[in-house]
Design a protein around this motif. Structure first.
Motif, mmCIF file in Angstrom:
data_model
loop_
_atom_site.group_PDB
_atom_site.id
_atom_site.type_symbol
_atom_site.label_atom_id
_atom_site.label_comp_id
_atom_site.label_asym_id
_atom_site.label_seq_id
_atom_site.Cartn_x
_atom_site.Cartn_y
_atom_site.Cartn_z
ATOM 1 N N VAL A 1 -4.507 -13.040 -21.804
ATOM 2 C CA VAL A 1 -3.477 -12.195 -21.196
ATOM 3 C C VAL A 1 -4.051 -11.581 -19.924
ATOM 4 N N ARG A 2 -3.445 -11.872 -18.802
ATOM 5 C CA ARG A 2 -3.924 -11.347 -17.524
ATOM 6 C C ARG A 2 -3.613 -9.852 -17.414
ATOM 7 N N ALA B 1 -13.013 -6.733 -9.299
ATOM 8 C CA ALA B 1 -11.798 -7.533 -9.507
ATOM 9 C C ALA B 1 -11.886 -8.372 -10.775
ATOM 10 N N ALA B 2 -13.096 -8.791 -11.129
ATOM 11 C CA ALA B 2 -13.245 -9.710 -12.253
ATOM 12 C C ALA B 2 -13.100 -8.996 -13.587
ATOM 13 N N ASP B 3 -12.506 -9.686 -14.533
ATOM 14 C CA ASP B 3 -12.457 -9.250 -15.921
ATOM 15 C C ASP B 3 -13.374 -10.192 -16.688
ATOM 16 N N ALA C 1 0.826 -1.213 0.000
ATOM 17 C CA ALA C 1 0.000 0.000 0.000
ATOM 18 C C ALA C 1 0.861 1.265 0.000
ATOM 19 N N SER C 2 2.006 1.207 0.666
ATOM 20 C CA SER C 2 2.882 2.385 0.761
ATOM 21 C C SER C 2 3.826 2.511 -0.424
ATOM 22 N N GLY C 3 3.907 1.461 -1.247
ATOM 23 C CA GLY C 3 4.831 1.479 -2.373
ATOM 24 C C GLY C 3 6.222 0.991 -2.041
ATOM 25 N N ARG C 4 6.457 0.600 -0.772
ATOM 26 C CA ARG C 4 7.799 0.111 -0.410
ATOM 27 C C ARG C 4 8.080 -1.241 -1.062
ATOM 28 N N ARG C 5 7.060 -2.002 -1.333
ATOM 29 C CA ARG C 5 7.239 -3.265 -2.053
ATOM 30 C C ARG C 5 6.733 -3.056 -3.470
ATOM 31 N N ALA C 6 7.635 -3.146 -4.417
ATOM 32 C CA ALA C 6 7.302 -2.825 -5.810
ATOM 33 C C ALA C 6 6.763 -4.062 -6.520
ATOM 34 N N LEU C 7 5.475 -4.279 -6.384
ATOM 35 C CA LEU C 7 4.827 -5.323 -7.171
ATOM 36 C C LEU C 7 3.497 -4.778 -7.659
ATOM 37 N N ARG C 8 2.895 -5.455 -8.610
ATOM 38 C CA ARG C 8 1.634 -5.022 -9.179
ATOM 39 C C ARG C 8 0.589 -6.121 -9.023
ATOM 40 N N ALA C 9 -0.602 -5.710 -8.646
ATOM 41 C CA ALA C 9 -1.714 -6.655 -8.576
ATOM 42 C C ALA C 9 -2.075 -7.115 -9.987
ATOM 43 N N VAL C 10 -2.552 -8.344 -10.071
ATOM 44 C CA VAL C 10 -2.984 -8.930 -11.342
ATOM 45 C C VAL C 10 -4.448 -9.322 -11.217
ATOM 46 N N ARG C 11 -5.249 -8.971 -12.237
ATOM 47 C CA ARG C 11 -6.642 -9.428 -12.264
ATOM 48 C C ARG C 11 -6.652 -10.881 -12.735
ATOM 49 N N HIS C 12 -6.989 -11.769 -11.817
ATOM 50 C CA HIS C 12 -6.985 -13.193 -12.151
ATOM 51 C C HIS C 12 -8.252 -13.537 -12.921
ATOM 52 N N PRO C 13 -8.173 -14.417 -13.927
ATOM 53 C CA PRO C 13 -9.374 -14.786 -14.689
ATOM 54 C C PRO C 13 -10.504 -15.353 -13.835
ATOM 55 N N LEU C 14 -10.190 -15.867 -12.654
ATOM 56 C CA LEU C 14 -11.232 -16.441 -11.800
ATOM 57 C C LEU C 14 -11.898 -15.407 -10.910
#
Length: 229
Positions: A203-204, A76-78, A39-52
């Motif tokens: 493509v997720r 959350a769903a695509d 949440a603070s940006g200290r961990r640089a990762l990106r959320a992924v919208r999972h097909p499920l």
């Protein structure tokens, strides 16, 4: 433990905490510390919208082991991503600890049936870039609902590799889970799909930094019993 680090010992610590007296405190503390970093940006990762239909935060990938936080919430769903069915099995053994909300897990009985099949089995080959190559097999099966389990905050459910199941969170409800996975080489990710389905790719969607931070903050508020903004 103050943070989720890309360190294989983290997986072992959480694995030992599951089902142990006082272990839920460790699991909650570790998950919330990791979410705060995201949440603070200290961990640089990106959320992924999972097909499920959930946001996946991939906290750790270390060889055959992995740790994710799955966040189920509206948006959350695509709708275009799920091209087979929600019924699937993993190539990895799964341990899922519920951080907030309720998560239903329906086991599915699958047996070969070339006379009156209901589904075809598809192999799902996922690349590090986030592309799922979904390949039909010659296996035709009939599936029937099996045992259902609903797990709430502080509870854990497990699934062996190769067990077909479907995860259910009621429409409009929210939940989050801390997921531990250990891949087993003899297994393949599988999904049940239409009888005449063709090979295709999905493509997720990767979220940007702002969406990732909002998702982590939303989960944190719910874990702490607060209503998200």
């Amino acid at each position: 433990m103050s943070r989720l680090r890309p360190d294989p010992l983290d997986y072992g610590l959480l694995e030992r905490a599951v089902g142990r007296d006082g272990g839920t405190e460790t699991l909650f503390a570790t998950a919330t510390a990791g979410l705060e970093e995201i949440a603070s940006g200290r961990r640089a990762l990106r959320a992924v919208r999972h097909p499920l239909g959930f946001f996946c935060l991939p906290v750790l990938r270390d060889g055959d082991r992995g740790i994710c936080v799955h966040i189920f919430e509206p948006g959350a769903a695509d709708p275009a991503a799920l091209v087979t069915s929600p019924m699937h099995c993993h190539s990895w053994e799964l341990t899922s600890f519920v951080l907030h909300g309720e998560v239903g897990n329906l086991r599915v009985r699958v047996r070969p049936d070339h006379e009156q099949p209901t589904h075809r089995v598809f192999q799902v080959h996922s690349s590090p870039s986030g592309t799922d190559d979904i390949r039909p097999t010659s296996q035709l099966v009939r599936c029937e609902p099996g045992a259902a389990q609903t797990s709430g905050r502080g509870q854990t459910y497990r699934l062996p590799a190769g067990a077909f199941h479907r995860t259910d969170v009621p429409t409009g409800s929210t939940a989050a889970t801390l997921v531990l996975g250990r891949s087993l080489p003899a297994h393949t990710d599988l999904s049940l799909g239409p009888l005449h389905g063709a090979r295709h790719r999905v493509v997720r969607q990767t979220c940007d930094a702002a969406q990732t931070a909002r998702t982590a903050r939303s989960a944190l508020r719910r874990i702490h019993g607060q209503h998200p903004e």
